[in-house]
Write a protein that holds these residues in place. Sequence first.
Motif, short mmCIF file in Angstrom:
data_model
loop_
_atom_site.label_atom_id
_atom_site.label_comp_id
_atom_site.label_asym_id
_atom_site.label_seq_id
_atom_site.Cartn_x
_atom_site.Cartn_y
_atom_site.Cartn_z
N TYR A 252 20.88 80.22 45.42
CA TYR A 252 20.94 80.15 43.95
C TYR A 252 22.37 80.30 43.43
N GLN A 253 23.10 81.31 43.91
CA GLN A 253 24.45 81.56 43.41
C GLN A 253 25.37 80.39 43.69
N LEU A 254 25.29 79.84 44.90
CA LEU A 254 26.13 78.70 45.25
C LEU A 254 25.79 77.48 44.41
N THR A 255 24.51 77.29 44.15
CA THR A 255 24.08 76.16 43.32
C THR A 255 24.63 76.28 41.90
N GLU A 260 28.62 74.50 37.65
CA GLU A 260 29.76 74.72 36.76
C GLU A 260 30.92 73.81 37.14
N GLN A 261 31.14 73.67 38.42
CA GLN A 261 32.21 72.79 38.89
C GLN A 261 31.94 71.34 38.51
N TYR A 262 30.69 70.91 38.70
CA TYR A 262 30.33 69.52 38.40
C TYR A 262 30.38 69.24 36.90
N LYS A 263 30.05 70.24 36.07
CA LYS A 263 30.13 70.07 34.62
C LYS A 263 31.57 69.79 34.20
N GLU A 265 33.79 68.46 35.98
CA GLU A 265 34.16 67.14 36.49
C GLU A 265 33.41 66.01 35.78
N GLY A 266 32.50 66.38 34.87
CA GLY A 266 31.77 65.38 34.10
C GLY A 266 30.65 64.69 34.86
N LYS A 267 30.18 65.33 35.92
CA LYS A 267 29.11 64.72 36.71
C LYS A 267 27.77 64.88 36.01
N LYS A 268 26.91 63.89 36.23
CA LYS A 268 25.58 63.88 35.62
C LYS A 268 24.51 63.87 36.71
#
Length: 320
Positions: A252-255, A260-263, A265-268
């Motif tokens: 869960y924590q890693l996910t 947050e990292q992907y947000k 980077e603008g990932k969807k």
Amino acid sequence: MAGIAGYFFFFQKEKSIECLGEKRDVFYKIEEKESPLADVVIAIDDKSTKEELFSFKIENIRKNYHPIELHQCGIYVIRMFNYDPNKVEQKPDYKSELWRYSYTGNGESVLLFHEIISQDKYKSYYVTDFRIDSFEKYLVLEKGYLGKEDYSLVVKDLNTKKDVFTLLSKDLQRMNPNFIGVFDMLEWSEDGRYFWGSVSDGAYVNGYFRIDTQNWKADIYEAPDGAMGGSPLNINTGYLPVQPGQVWTGDYQLTEELKEQYKKEGKKSQLYLYNLFTKEKTLVETTDEPLFWFKPEWISDIELEYYVPSGEKKVYNIKQ
């Protein structure tokens, strides 16, 4: 009585086997015990009056993701004998078997999965999983484990118990090097001609295969990016919901950190329908929330149900 609806047939006598017919409903209810043991109660009701006509209990089945199958003339379960849930090491009289019950409650052993013969001798013949076609003609089993020379899926004649086809893991890898992983049993086609399965590495599916009982050959279909263990393949149409770039960490924590990292980077997250037969891909839904799982489920051959981050349930209709 609570349970899951089964088949609609009325009792008819054939070769000393009592089957179900169109005037009867069958239900089952699993009663939890100490894991992995459970009991299952089978109930036969009159379809028109809803009156319970007959019921019986099968004790000490193995409770897993696929503990029971109901068919027209038989109920199939994995039973465990002399198993002590409080002990890691079992006594020499322990064994696990596939059992078949008629709708009169009479049962018989079909096949031995594994047993402890003596204090130092454990024998495993098949993995405790199975699939039986709708005509109760064939039984599919998993033999061995990944890395073993004879790791395979075995199709048996259910009556004679003789092997009629073996699909070796190493043969799949010769056909396509990407087919590395463990076997996952999916399902039989309704007409009993094809058996579908997949090969996966953890949560990720590397490929799908289809065994044809008319010529005993296996067709293979490489999985597209985003095919996960929870992606339900429609075996009638070949359509598969996929989410390219989806990551499964199991933590869960890693996910949350990845989200947050992907947000930043603008990932969807995107849901597509991919057809294994034609290799066509169609966009179904997009959300700005990364690593979102749409929970896709087929409600018909042309209707895919899924959820969006707000919790709203949507249905996508495949154009005919």
